[in-house]
Design a protein around this motif. Structure first.
Motif, PDB file in Angstrom:
ATOM      1  N   ALA A 395      28.189 108.273 -24.629  1.00 12.48           N
ATOM      2  CA  ALA A 395      27.902 109.371 -23.808  1.00 12.48           C
ATOM      3  C   ALA A 395      29.262 110.031 -23.698  1.00 12.48           C
ATOM      4  O   ALA A 395      29.026 111.549 -23.766  1.00 12.48           O
ATOM      5  CB  ALA A 395      27.483 108.778 -22.308  1.00 12.48           C
ATOM      6  N   LEU A 396      30.323 109.489 -23.602  1.00 15.40           N
ATOM      7  CA  LEU A 396      31.642 110.292 -23.230  1.00 15.40           C
ATOM      8  C   LEU A 396      31.792 110.915 -24.477  1.00 15.40           C
ATOM      9  O   LEU A 396      32.563 111.970 -24.641  1.00 15.40           O
ATOM     10  CB  LEU A 396      32.871 109.381 -22.710  1.00 15.40           C
ATOM     11  N   MET A 397      31.910 110.231 -25.718  1.00 13.55           N
ATOM     12  CA  MET A 397      32.093 110.912 -26.983  1.00 13.55           C
ATOM     13  C   MET A 397      31.157 111.937 -27.264  1.00 13.55           C
ATOM     14  O   MET A 397      31.668 112.844 -27.830  1.00 13.55           O
ATOM     15  CB  MET A 397      31.772 109.928 -28.157  1.00 13.55           C
ATOM     16  N   ARG A 398      29.911 111.969 -26.651  1.00 11.59           N
ATOM     17  CA  ARG A 398      28.984 113.029 -26.982  1.00 11.59           C
ATOM     18  C   ARG A 398      29.300 114.003 -26.029  1.00 11.59           C
ATOM     19  O   ARG A 398      29.496 115.218 -26.831  1.00 11.59           O
ATOM     20  CB  ARG A 398      27.640 112.547 -26.732  1.00 11.59           C
ATOM     21  N   SER A 399      29.928 114.003 -25.022  1.00 12.17           N
ATOM     22  CA  SER A 399      30.222 115.137 -24.066  1.00 12.17           C
ATOM     23  C   SER A 399      31.511 115.771 -24.720  1.00 12.17           C
ATOM     24  O   SER A 399      31.630 117.113 -24.655  1.00 12.17           O
ATOM     25  CB  SER A 399      30.549 114.680 -22.588  1.00 12.17           C
ATOM     26  N   ALA A 400      32.616 114.981 -25.076  1.00 13.68           N
ATOM     27  CA  ALA A 400      33.801 115.342 -25.631  1.00 13.68           C
ATOM     28  C   ALA A 400      33.334 115.958 -26.849  1.00 13.68           C
ATOM     29  O   ALA A 400      34.079 117.329 -27.277  1.00 13.68           O
ATOM     30  CB  ALA A 400      34.911 114.481 -25.927  1.00 13.68           C
ATOM     31  N   GLY A 401      32.447 115.776 -27.772  1.00 10.85           N
ATOM     32  CA  GLY A 401      32.159 116.461 -29.005  1.00 10.85           C
ATOM     33  C   GLY A 401      31.332 117.703 -28.870  1.00 10.85           C
ATOM     34  O   GLY A 401      31.629 118.680 -29.299  1.00 10.85           O
ATOM     35  N   ALA A 402      30.730 118.023 -27.779  1.00 10.51           N
ATOM     36  CA  ALA A 402      29.986 119.133 -27.490  1.00 10.51           C
ATOM     37  C   ALA A 402      31.021 120.233 -26.932  1.00 10.51           C
ATOM     38  O   ALA A 402      30.972 121.233 -27.266  1.00 10.51           O
ATOM     39  CB  ALA A 402      28.849 118.961 -26.069  1.00 10.51           C
ATOM     40  N   ALA A 403      32.080 119.535 -26.107  1.00  6.93           N
ATOM     41  CA  ALA A 403      33.102 120.663 -25.694  1.00  6.93           C
ATOM     42  C   ALA A 403      33.691 121.191 -26.981  1.00  6.93           C
ATOM     43  O   ALA A 403      34.344 122.219 -26.848  1.00  6.93           O
ATOM     44  CB  ALA A 403      34.075 120.030 -24.723  1.00  6.93           C
TER      45      ALA A 403
END
Length: 720
Positions: A395-403
């Motif tokens: 989830a954290l990797m996905r959020s950083a990827g969206a940013a």
């Protein structure tokens, strides 16, 4: 000392010393038992033999006494009085019993031959049966005649002697075992202690032990095993390190790879540690790979990795100096893609993470030096915090990827913090990707055409093919929403093939209808990088049956200049076949004009941003005038994109621009609507020509100016 395999697999009973001692004890017990049995047997047999010899002697003496005429009862009573006598009998040869004393057991029958041999001085016939010895002797009576003397004695004394010998042997063996086994166990323990220590050391996780080193000094088989184990352990750990490095380290930079970062991130989140994750994409590395080749690309990646690593070190130093971090916390650096890096800051809050991100932006302000080249790199950074933006690594990797995806949309260095809006946008883009794949298969895409007009006379000369997506639920989707997703996911290549095929088919249909216009098709950079690009384009054109001169390919300036040699190699056969080549979005890149002039092209397209700003921004005006001047010097045509006002048309027309395109002339429209628009515009032109002809004096009989030939579907003007 714990014996090898003992403490870990079933206790002392499985120890080498214990098992060897037990086996030896069993062997000794078996041997002692056999010896005791043999001794007891021999003792009993000797005692029985003695008793038989005494019995034979006594019977012979009695027979001699009876032969001398001694009183029968006295002789027989003397025999029956001996120890363990069972019976004494005197029978005549005919079977008549003369005397029978203590008949405890019947006298066994003796063969006639045996009795004959017992006569005179012959020995008595002795038989042993059922624990007793039986003696028969033929006696010559003094009164005349013969009789058989029978005596039986018990062998119980012999049995008792054997049992006593067995008991003595067992006690002796037990005493030997009680004393000898512990002594043997100590000897065995001392003998096997090096091997046991070696086995214990081998079972340890790290394989390192003083016992192994001590055993390796021996010059026997144990020393050989210890040295082999030490060598094997070194190889195992070296291979394990290599496997760990291959699994979790980037082979080029020796930073963590994506799996290594996920592992470290998961470990931090499992213990509830707050972390900040920065995903960094370094723009410009791909350009270096194209321009300088693999060696230059690797050097650029090394340089970028060194700067990211230096940022981590500097930020950690500042954070520790300010007591913002504990002594046991650090920053992990990873390379997670061709041009992507990541920083995992343990225990960092929002302010500290933003400082880390700004340090990263500042680290790339200076150009990267690669031999004699200086390359500008532009980082885009997406930041996410745990547990705010995700309590799991995925989830954290996905959020950083969206940013990061949001930061990439900004030209130049950019920083974005994760949030629900960015996650929703990333999810939306994922849905668009999935639905776009379906749309390519289920014919949901269509091509619209925007007219291009000659600015000198207003004649329609061409149309640009623009893709549109008619979604079954959302309706018509603008290309700005799905084309960027297609470029990111590689779908732009099949999308480009679809547009080229549809444009070629439509151009062939219009040629058959007598509509003499070219159709311009945009080519994506990904599509253009295909080493068989020209071959694929010509194949599509041939399959559509259209004259190649009716097709114009628009290559962006950045795509053409990314690899000029590839561009020249692929464009030359297309231009030779008659396909027109246009350089699209000209003026937005940083082209080397000398290299650009070496490419085979026919048209320069001025980007709409310059056309829009030319009347209000002096810089944009200068760019437009410079492009038009360059086109005149190169003897190529020009197209002004985004012409929306009469003032803009007048400006580019005055500058000598060849063609115009924009909402002032017509919006993108389906093929049927374009045909109707074309017919209406042609009718307007014809009416204008007719009106002009009527206004001229009839006496001059001037011929009407020529018009574009039409197909049978449109009215042809008559010569006036």
């Amino acid at each position: 000392m714990v014996e090898a395999g003992g403490a870990q697999r079933g206790g002392w009973r499985n120890g080498l010393t214990a098992r060897f001692t037990a086996l030896t004890g069993l062997l000794l017990v078996a041997l002692a038992g056999a010896v005791v049995a043999c001794v007891a047997f021999e003792t009993r047999r000797d005692a029985a033999d003695r008793m038989v010899v005494e019995l034979a002697r006594d019977v012979r003496a009695a027979a001699e006494a009876l032969g001398r005429g001694d009183e029968i009862h006295a002789v027989l009573n003397a025999l029956s009085a001996r120890s363990h006598a069972l019976y004494v009998t005197l029978d005549r040869r005919g079977g008549e019993t003369i005397v029978a004393l203590a008949p405890a057991a019947p006298s066994p029958e003796a063969p006639r031959e045996a009795l004959i041999e017992t006569g005179g001085d012959g020995p008595a016939a002795i038989t042993v049966a059922r624990g007793a010895a039986h003696a028969l002797k033929t006696v010559a009576l003094s009164g005349g005649g013969e009789a058989v003397l029978g005596v039986g004695v018990s062998l119980a004394d012999a049995d008792a002697a054997g049992a006593a010998a067995a008991a003595r042997g067992l006690f002796a063996a037990l005493a030997v075992l009680l004393v000898g086994l512990p002594a043997f166990a100590l000897i065995a323990r001392r003998t096997f202690s090096p091997l046991c220590g070696l086995a214990l050391a081998i079972n340890r996780v790290d394989g390192a032990s003083v016992e192994v080193d001590r055993a390796a000094l021996r010059r026997d088989e144990i020393g050989d095993v210890a040295r082999a184990h030490r060598t094997m352990t070194r190889e195992v750990f070296r291979n394990a390190d290599a496997l760990r490095s291959a699994a979790f380290d980037d082979p080029l930079t020796r930073l963590l790879n994506r799996d290594g970062l996920n592992r470290r991130l998961s470990e931090a989140l499992q213990v509830g540690q707050g972390v900040a994750l920065l995903k960094i994409e370094v723009g410009g590395l791909e350009r270096v790979a194209t321009g300088l080749g693999p060696v230059g690309a690797d050097a650029a990646v090394h340089g970028a990795a060194a700067r990211v690593r230096e940022v981590a070190v500097e930020w950690s130093r500042r954070a520790h100096a300010a007591h913002a971090l504990g002594d046991d916390l650090s920053v992990s650096v990873a390379r997670i893609g061709e041009a992507q890096f990541a920083l995992l800051a343990h225990g960092a809050g929002e302010a500290a993470a933003e400082d880390l991100a700004r340090l990263t932006l500042a680290a790339f302000e200076a150009p990267l030096r690669l031999d004699e080249h200086r390359v500008g790199l532009s980082p885009a950074i997406g930041v996410a915090f745990a547990p705010l933006h995700g309590d799991r690594a995925e989830a954290l990797m996905r959020s950083a990827g969206a940013a990061l995806a949001a930061a990439r949309l900004v030209r130049g260095p950019a920083l974005r913090i994760a949030g629900a809006e960015l996650n929703d946008r990333a999810y939306s883009r994922l849905r668009i990707e999935q639905e776009l794949r379906r749309a390519l298969v289920e014919d949901e895409l269509e091509v619209h055409f925007q007219p291009q007009l000659a600015l000198g006379g207003g004649r329609v000369t061409g149309a640009e093919a623009l893709v549109r997506w008619r979604h079954p639920v959302r309706g018509l989707i603008a290309p700005g929403e799905f084309v960027p997703v297609a470029e990111e996911t590689g779908l732009v290549e099949p999308l480009g093939r679809f547009v080229l095929a549809e444009a070629s088919r439509q151009a062939a249909a219009w040629a058959a209808m007598g509509i003499p216009i070219r159709v311009a098709v945009n080519v994506s950079p990904l599509q253009f990088r295909n080493p068989r690009f020209s071959e694929a384009v010509l194949q599509t054109i041939r399959e559509a049956g259209v004259d190649p001169s009716r097709i114009e390919l628009e290559i962006t300036e950045s795509a053409a200049m990314a690899d000029p040699s590839h561009a020249a190699r692929e464009l030359a056969p297309l231009r030779s076949a008659g396909v027109r080549i246009a350089i699209d979005d000209f003026g937005t890149g940083y082209s080397n004009f000398a290299a650009l002039t070496q490419l085979p092209f026919d048209v320069l397209k001025i980007d709409r941003s310059f056309v829009r700003d030319a009347l209000v921004t002096p810089g944009a005006r200068v760019v437009v005038e410079a492009v038009l001047g360059l086109a005149r010097n190169l003897d190529v045509e020009t197209v002004a994109e985004g012409v929306e006002t009469e003032e803009q048309r007048a400006f580019v027309t005055a500058g000598g621009c060849t063609f115009g395109q924009g909402y002032l002339f017509g919006r993108p429209m389906p093929a049927e609507a374009f045909e109707a628009w074309y017919a209406n515009r042609l009718g307007t032109e014809l009416r204008a020509v007719a009106a002009e002809a009527q206004a001229q004096p009839r006496a001059r009989h001037a011929p009407a100016r020529s018009v574009v030939p039409l197909s049978s579907g449109f009215a042809r003007p008559a010569a006036s």
